[in-house]
Design an enzyme around this catalytic site. Structure first.
Site, PDB file in Angstrom:
ATOM      1  N   ASN A   9      41.197  50.937  27.730  1.00 57.54           N
ATOM      2  CA  ASN A   9      41.558  49.629  27.175  1.00 57.54           C
ATOM      3  C   ASN A   9      40.259  48.935  26.788  1.00 57.54           C
ATOM      4  O   ASN A   9      39.531  48.464  27.655  1.00 57.54           O
ATOM      5  CB  ASN A   9      42.328  48.836  28.246  1.00 57.54           C
ATOM      6  CG  ASN A   9      42.581  47.401  27.833  1.00 57.54           C
ATOM      7  OD1 ASN A   9      42.413  47.036  26.676  1.00 57.54           O
ATOM      8  ND2 ASN A   9      43.006  46.592  28.802  1.00 57.54           N
ATOM      9  N   LYS A  11      39.915  46.189  25.235  1.00 60.65           N
ATOM     10  CA  LYS A  11      40.032  44.715  25.234  1.00 60.65           C
ATOM     11  C   LYS A  11      39.405  44.154  23.952  1.00 60.65           C
ATOM     12  O   LYS A  11      39.498  44.791  22.905  1.00 60.65           O
ATOM     13  CB  LYS A  11      39.405  44.139  26.502  1.00 60.65           C
ATOM     14  CG  LYS A  11      39.923  44.850  27.766  1.00 60.65           C
ATOM     15  CD  LYS A  11      39.596  44.144  29.039  1.00 60.65           C
ATOM     16  CE  LYS A  11      40.168  44.942  30.213  1.00 60.65           C
ATOM     17  NZ  LYS A  11      40.054  44.258  31.487  1.00 60.65           N
ATOM     18  N   HIS A  93      49.552  43.171  29.988  1.00 63.04           N
ATOM     19  CA  HIS A  93      48.291  43.167  30.734  1.00 63.04           C
ATOM     20  C   HIS A  93      48.113  41.797  31.376  1.00 63.04           C
ATOM     21  O   HIS A  93      48.508  40.782  30.805  1.00 63.04           O
ATOM     22  CB  HIS A  93      47.126  43.487  29.790  1.00 63.04           C
ATOM     23  CG  HIS A  93      45.851  43.739  30.515  1.00 63.04           C
ATOM     24  ND1 HIS A  93      45.074  42.723  31.023  1.00 63.04           N
ATOM     25  CD2 HIS A  93      45.238  44.894  30.869  1.00 63.04           C
ATOM     26  CE1 HIS A  93      44.038  43.248  31.643  1.00 63.04           C
ATOM     27  NE2 HIS A  93      44.110  44.565  31.559  1.00 63.04           N
ATOM     28  N   GLU A  95      45.696  39.916  31.568  1.00 63.70           N
ATOM     29  CA  GLU A  95      44.971  38.962  30.719  1.00 63.70           C
ATOM     30  C   GLU A  95      45.906  38.336  29.684  1.00 63.70           C
ATOM     31  O   GLU A  95      45.731  37.178  29.305  1.00 63.70           O
ATOM     32  CB  GLU A  95      43.762  39.658  30.063  1.00 63.70           C
ATOM     33  CG  GLU A  95      42.665  39.918  31.097  1.00 63.70           C
ATOM     34  CD  GLU A  95      41.799  41.138  30.835  1.00 63.70           C
ATOM     35  OE1 GLU A  95      41.789  41.653  29.693  1.00 63.70           O
ATOM     36  OE2 GLU A  95      41.134  41.591  31.790  1.00 63.70           O
ATOM     37  N   GLU A 163      47.877  47.466  38.101  1.00 66.83           N
ATOM     38  CA  GLU A 163      46.535  46.890  38.013  1.00 66.83           C
ATOM     39  C   GLU A 163      46.458  45.619  38.853  1.00 66.83           C
ATOM     40  O   GLU A 163      46.822  44.531  38.374  1.00 66.83           O
ATOM     41  CB  GLU A 163      46.206  46.527  36.559  1.00 66.83           C
ATOM     42  CG  GLU A 163      46.206  47.716  35.620  1.00 66.83           C
ATOM     43  CD  GLU A 163      45.327  47.468  34.402  1.00 66.83           C
ATOM     44  OE1 GLU A 163      44.478  48.316  34.133  1.00 66.83           O
ATOM     45  OE2 GLU A 163      45.474  46.414  33.751  1.00 66.83           O
ATOM     46  N   GLY A 169      37.802  44.317  36.430  1.00 64.65           N
ATOM     47  CA  GLY A 169      36.488  43.841  36.010  1.00 64.65           C
ATOM     48  C   GLY A 169      35.641  43.272  37.134  1.00 64.65           C
ATOM     49  O   GLY A 169      34.633  42.616  36.878  1.00 64.65           O
ATOM     50  N   SER A 209      38.719  48.489  37.809  1.00 63.98           N
ATOM     51  CA  SER A 209      37.408  48.964  38.263  1.00 63.98           C
ATOM     52  C   SER A 209      37.350  50.464  38.526  1.00 63.98           C
ATOM     53  O   SER A 209      36.650  50.919  39.432  1.00 63.98           O
ATOM     54  CB  SER A 209      36.947  48.179  39.501  1.00 63.98           C
ATOM     55  OG  SER A 209      36.749  46.807  39.170  1.00 63.98           O
TER      56      SER A 209
HETATM   57  P1  PGA Z   1      38.373  47.393  34.278  1.00 67.80           P
HETATM   58  O1  PGA Z   1      39.692  46.900  33.483  1.00 67.80           O
HETATM   59  O2  PGA Z   1      38.413  48.884  34.320  1.00 67.80           O
HETATM   60  O3  PGA Z   1      37.226  46.859  33.456  1.00 67.80           O
HETATM   61  O4  PGA Z   1      38.445  46.789  35.632  1.00 67.80           O
HETATM   62  C1  PGA Z   1      40.912  47.555  33.654  1.00 67.80           C
HETATM   63  C2  PGA Z   1      41.982  46.904  32.800  1.00 67.80           C
HETATM   64  O5  PGA Z   1      41.997  45.668  32.697  1.00 67.80           O
HETATM   65  O6  PGA Z   1      42.818  47.605  32.213  1.00 67.80           O
END
Ligand code: PGA
Length: 250
Positions: A9, A11, A93, A95, A163, A169, A209
């Protein structure tokens, strides 16, 4: 039985120059024993799909509207993603749920549209830190699962990504036992709702992560069928060892 899936992803990261990372990934993984999906920003979905044409790598979107067309300035439909060469789309997601106040009902409407367009809906679920600390994780997951998934989903057009919001992140990862508990719970709920055939066929990814140095451990957890990777999917040199770890776990 379930083919493993390594999904990236990107983003809101990636411009034309980032296609070099895709080329490099396709060069390193010409014949992977797992599925590989990269979800770049919408502006480069088409060029990304052209870049990986005739390779085993697939391209997906990061969101879509619930309608297939119409007066929705700035939005993108599932049909448009499909037309641009995408085969999947990430939906719900955290976000999007947070920044755009997307409810599980909205996620389900988008997922219906995605599946109707022939895309695989990669539906994200996860608890906040406060919800985990209040021991509400499984209740939250159960509610998100019930409301976000379209009826009539199949093992081909639905993927779940667990997640935990506090792991995204942050470099913080749940214990393997915590990951296993939620993945087993999701599997049971999927079987109960869709029947054993579909319920056992839907892939459940872990996200939050995932890095080259923790991927192999995470992939050993039962019912972890792959990963949805953010930061470590941007560079082929980071994502490639994660793909290899997944292949070794298969
Ligand atoms: P990350 O993000 O691997 O940077 O923690 C995962 C995600 O949001 O899909």
């Amino acid at each position: 039985m379930r083919r493993k899936l390594a999904a990236g992803n990107w983003k809101m990261n990636g411009v034309s120059a980032s296609l070099d990372e895709l080329k490099s990934l396709a060069g390193t993984h010409a014949d992977p024993s797992v599925d590989v999906l990269i979800c770049p920003p919408a502006t480069i979905v088409q060029s990304a799909a052209q870049t990986v044409d005739n390779t085993p790598i697939s391209i997906g979107g990061q969101d879509c509207h619930a309608e297939s067309s119409g007066a929705h300035t700035g939005d993108i439909s599932a049909d448009m993603l499909r037309d641009a060469g995408a085969t999947a789309v990430i939906l719900g997601h955290s976000e999007r749920r947070e920044d755009h106040e997307e409810s599980s009902e909205m996620v389900r409407a988008k997922a219906r549209s995605a599946q109707a367009s022939g895309l695989t809906a990669v539906i994200c679920l996860g608890e906040s830190l406060a919800q985990r600390e209040a021991a509400n994780t499984l209740d939250i997951i159960a509610g998100q699962l019930a409301a976000s998934l379209p009826d009539n989903s199949t093992a081909e057009n639905l993927v779940i990504a667990y997640e935990p919001i506090w792991a995204i992140g942050t470099g913080k990862v749940p214990t393997l036992a915590q990951i296993g508990e939620v993945h087993d719970f999701i599997r049971t709920r999927l079987e109960r709702r869709f029947g054993a055939g579909v319920g056992r066929g839907v892939r459940i990814l872990y996200g939050g992560s995932v890095k080259p140095d923790n991927a192999a451990d995470i992939f050993r957890v039962p019912n972890v069928d792959g990963a949805l990777v953010g930061g470590a999917s941007l560079k082929a040199s980071d994502f490639s060892p994660i793909i290899k770890a997944l292949e070794e776990s298969a």
